[in-house]
Design a protein around this motif. Structure first.
Motif, short mmCIF file in Angstrom:
data_model
loop_
_atom_site.label_atom_id
_atom_site.label_comp_id
_atom_site.label_asym_id
_atom_site.label_seq_id
_atom_site.Cartn_x
_atom_site.Cartn_y
_atom_site.Cartn_z
N TYR A 1 -6.27 16.12 -18.47
CA TYR A 1 -6.93 15.80 -17.20
C TYR A 1 -7.73 14.50 -17.32
N HIS A 2 -8.37 14.29 -18.45
CA HIS A 2 -9.14 13.06 -18.65
C HIS A 2 -8.21 11.84 -18.63
N ARG A 3 -7.11 11.94 -19.34
CA ARG A 3 -6.14 10.84 -19.41
C ARG A 3 -5.53 10.58 -18.02
N GLU A 4 -5.20 11.65 -17.31
CA GLU A 4 -4.58 11.50 -15.99
C GLU A 4 -5.56 10.90 -14.98
N ALA A 5 -6.82 11.28 -15.05
CA ALA A 5 -7.82 10.70 -14.14
C ALA A 5 -7.90 9.18 -14.36
N GLY A 6 -7.92 8.76 -15.61
CA GLY A 6 -7.94 7.33 -15.90
C GLY A 6 -6.70 6.62 -15.40
N ARG A 7 -5.55 7.27 -15.57
CA ARG A 7 -4.30 6.67 -15.12
C ARG A 7 -4.29 6.54 -13.59
N LEU A 8 -4.77 7.56 -12.88
CA LEU A 8 -4.78 7.51 -11.42
C LEU A 8 -5.76 6.46 -10.90
N ALA B 1 0.83 -1.20 0.00
CA ALA B 1 0.00 0.00 0.00
C ALA B 1 0.87 1.25 0.00
N ALA B 2 1.91 1.27 0.82
CA ALA B 2 2.79 2.44 0.87
C ALA B 2 3.47 2.67 -0.47
N GLU B 3 3.95 1.60 -1.10
CA GLU B 3 4.59 1.74 -2.41
C GLU B 3 3.61 2.26 -3.45
N ALA B 4 2.39 1.74 -3.42
CA ALA B 4 1.38 2.18 -4.39
C ALA B 4 1.06 3.65 -4.19
N TRP B 5 0.90 4.08 -2.93
CA TRP B 5 0.60 5.49 -2.67
C TRP B 5 1.76 6.39 -3.07
N ILE C 1 1.53 6.75 -6.81
CA ILE C 1 0.42 7.64 -7.17
C ILE C 1 0.82 9.09 -6.92
N GLY C 2 1.45 9.35 -5.79
CA GLY C 2 1.90 10.71 -5.49
C GLY C 2 2.91 11.22 -6.49
N SER C 3 3.84 10.36 -6.86
CA SER C 3 4.85 10.73 -7.85
C SER C 3 4.20 11.04 -9.20
N GLU C 4 3.24 10.21 -9.59
CA GLU C 4 2.52 10.42 -10.85
C GLU C 4 1.77 11.75 -10.82
N ALA C 5 1.12 12.03 -9.70
CA ALA C 5 0.34 13.27 -9.59
C ALA C 5 1.26 14.50 -9.67
N TRP C 6 2.39 14.47 -8.97
CA TRP C 6 3.30 15.61 -9.01
C TRP C 6 3.91 15.79 -10.39
N THR C 7 4.20 14.70 -11.07
CA THR C 7 4.72 14.80 -12.44
C THR C 7 3.68 15.43 -13.35
N PHE C 8 2.43 15.01 -13.19
CA PHE C 8 1.36 15.57 -14.00
C PHE C 8 1.24 17.07 -13.75
N TRP C 9 1.24 17.49 -12.50
CA TRP C 9 1.11 18.92 -12.19
C TRP C 9 2.28 19.71 -12.78
N ALA C 10 3.48 19.17 -12.70
CA ALA C 10 4.64 19.87 -13.27
C ALA C 10 4.48 20.03 -14.79
N HIS D 1 -6.14 0.99 -8.25
CA HIS D 1 -6.50 -0.43 -8.16
C HIS D 1 -5.35 -1.28 -7.64
N THR D 2 -4.13 -0.74 -7.61
CA THR D 2 -3.00 -1.50 -7.06
C THR D 2 -2.91 -1.35 -5.55
N VAL D 3 -3.65 -0.39 -4.96
CA VAL D 3 -3.63 -0.21 -3.51
C VAL D 3 -4.52 -1.28 -2.89
N PRO D 4 -3.99 -2.06 -1.96
CA PRO D 4 -4.81 -3.10 -1.34
C PRO D 4 -6.07 -2.53 -0.68
#
Length: 108
Positions: A85-92, A32-36, A39-48, A97-100
């Motif tokens: 935003y549409h593509r990123e929402a789907g990716r997130l 769970a920690a690795e998945a989160w 997800i956080g890394s993906e979100a920050w990359t998207f915002w950048a 789904h990988t988070v237990p």
């Protein structure tokens, strides 16, 4: 062998569950920690990336010489922004789904 390298036995003869005897992959919450973190890394990359796109749009707007050019730049920007935003929402959601345990909540 010393006493630290031997797994203690219980009365029934099975190995006792000891936290230090588990491999790191078996630690509770590690998946769970690795998945989160992913997800956080993906979100920050998207915002950048979105901020870079916003700055690029501002640069293009500064160089516009008439209102029609500015409208075209803004329309392209909004269209690409909505797609991103549409593509990123789907990716997130896919990554969630990988988070237990998260899939059960998402699929309700």
């Amino acid at each position: 062998m010393n006493e630290m390298s031997v797994t203690p036995k219980t009365e029934a003869g099975t190995a006792a569950k000891m936290p230090w005897a588990m491999s790191p992959e078996d630690w509770p919450g590690l998946r769970a920690a690795e998945a989160w973190m992913q997800i956080g890394s993906e979100a920050w990359t998207f915002w950048a990336d979105r901020i870079r796109a916003d700055v690029q749009t501002e640069r293009e707007l500064v160089h516009c010489t008439n209102p029609i050019d500015a409208q075209v730049v803004l329309m392209r920007h909004v269209h690409k922004m909505m797609e991103d935003y549409h593509r990123e929402a789907g990716r997130l959601v896919e990554m969630l789904h990988t988070v237990p345990g998260a899939a059960a909540v998402l699929d309700e």
